[in-house]
Write a protein that holds these residues in place. Structure first.
Motif, short mmCIF file in Angstrom:
data_model
loop_
_atom_site.label_atom_id
_atom_site.label_comp_id
_atom_site.label_asym_id
_atom_site.label_seq_id
_atom_site.Cartn_x
_atom_site.Cartn_y
_atom_site.Cartn_z
N LEU A 117 0.83 -1.20 0.00
CA LEU A 117 0.00 0.00 0.00
C LEU A 117 0.87 1.25 0.00
N SER A 118 1.87 1.25 0.88
CA SER A 118 2.81 2.37 1.01
C SER A 118 4.10 1.80 1.58
N PRO A 119 5.18 2.60 1.68
CA PRO A 119 6.43 2.05 2.21
C PRO A 119 6.32 1.46 3.62
N THR A 120 5.29 1.84 4.38
CA THR A 120 5.15 1.30 5.74
C THR A 120 3.86 0.52 5.96
N SER A 121 3.04 0.38 4.95
CA SER A 121 1.73 -0.25 5.12
C SER A 121 1.44 -1.25 3.99
N TYR A 122 0.96 -2.44 4.40
CA TYR A 122 0.66 -3.50 3.45
C TYR A 122 -0.67 -4.15 3.82
N ASN A 123 -1.47 -4.50 2.81
CA ASN A 123 -2.67 -5.31 3.03
C ASN A 123 -2.25 -6.75 3.26
N VAL A 124 -3.03 -7.48 4.07
CA VAL A 124 -2.73 -8.89 4.36
C VAL A 124 -4.01 -9.71 4.20
N ILE A 125 -3.88 -10.88 3.61
CA ILE A 125 -4.93 -11.89 3.62
C ILE A 125 -4.28 -13.14 4.20
N GLY A 137 -6.38 -7.79 6.74
CA GLY A 137 -5.89 -6.79 7.67
C GLY A 137 -4.73 -6.01 7.13
N GLU A 138 -3.91 -5.56 8.07
CA GLU A 138 -2.80 -4.70 7.70
C GLU A 138 -1.53 -5.09 8.45
N PHE A 139 -0.44 -5.08 7.72
CA PHE A 139 0.91 -5.26 8.25
C PHE A 139 1.54 -3.88 8.17
N THR A 140 1.90 -3.30 9.34
CA THR A 140 2.42 -1.94 9.39
C THR A 140 3.81 -1.92 9.99
N LEU A 141 4.77 -1.39 9.24
CA LEU A 141 6.13 -1.24 9.75
C LEU A 141 6.19 -0.06 10.70
N LEU A 142 6.69 -0.30 11.92
CA LEU A 142 6.88 0.78 12.89
C LEU A 142 8.29 1.32 12.80
N ASP A 143 9.25 0.42 12.56
CA ASP A 143 10.65 0.79 12.31
C ASP A 143 11.29 -0.38 11.56
N ASP A 144 12.60 -0.39 11.43
CA ASP A 144 13.28 -1.43 10.65
C ASP A 144 13.08 -2.84 11.18
N ASN A 145 12.83 -3.00 12.49
CA ASN A 145 12.74 -4.32 13.10
C ASN A 145 11.42 -4.61 13.79
N THR A 146 10.45 -3.71 13.71
CA THR A 146 9.20 -3.88 14.42
C THR A 146 8.02 -3.58 13.50
N ALA A 147 6.99 -4.43 13.58
CA ALA A 147 5.79 -4.24 12.78
C ALA A 147 4.58 -4.73 13.56
#
Length: 178
Positions: A117-125, A137-147
């Motif tokens: 979706l964006s560099p920090t946000s992804y759709n998930v099935i 749902g959504e997989f969201t990157l918070l930083d390089d090692n955390t989501a």
């Protein structure tokens, strides 16, 4: 000689018109004029999420492995390619393995699909292999090692599917890249 140049020119124009159009991740299908396209991870956004991610809480753990598939094409009779991410997972609850996916399958048999979706946000099935239920749902990157991974029931009318009420996997967790 003049005829050869004209023939080569026409041949070049014909080939150029059928050339594959390469567009970056996030480009909508509607905005692509050419039906022969490749949605490519030009900026290497997938590198940030590809790999092994894990959540742990006491005797409970959920581990997902995400892998990029370049120039993925489905259905295969189309000339439309995409860099896609599919995955596998293992879920352990109270020390007991509840769900295990040993290999990464791609569409139509994918159990874990992640879409940019964006560099920090992804759709998930995600399909729960122990019950057959699925959530989105959504997989969201918070930083390089955390989501974060947040899953919910899919909205809308569904035919021939197992409802999300039988879903046994974690639905709201923070993952650490391994």
């Amino acid at each position: 000689m003049k005829n050869i140049i004209i023939i080569l020119g026409i041949l070049f124009i014909t080939v150029a018109c059928k050339a594959q159009q390469i567009v970056p991740l996030g480009t909508s299908y509607e905005s692509i004029e050419n039906r022969n396209f490749y949605i490519k991870d030009i900026d290497n956004h997938h590198d940030a999420i590809v790999g092994v991610w894990k959540w742990e809480d006491g005797d409970n753990s959920f581990e997902i492995t995400l892998q990029e598939f370049e120039m993925f094409n489905y259905p295969p009779n189309l000339q439309q390619f995409r860099d896609e991410i599919f995955g596998k997972y293992t879920y352990i609850e109270n020390g007991v393995q509840i769900a295990f996916v040993s290999e990464i399958n791609v569409t139509p048999d994918a159990v874990l699909y992640v879409n940019y979706l964006s560099p920090t946000s992804y759709n998930v099935i995600m399909v729960d292999v122990s019950t057959g239920a699925y959530k989105v749902g959504e997989f969201t990157l918070l930083d390089d090692n955390t989501a974060t991974l947040s899953l919910r029931a899919s909205e809308g009318f569904k035919i021939d599917y197992v409802g999300s009420e039988n879903f046994s996997l974690p639905t709201d967790i923070t993952l650490i890249k391994q």
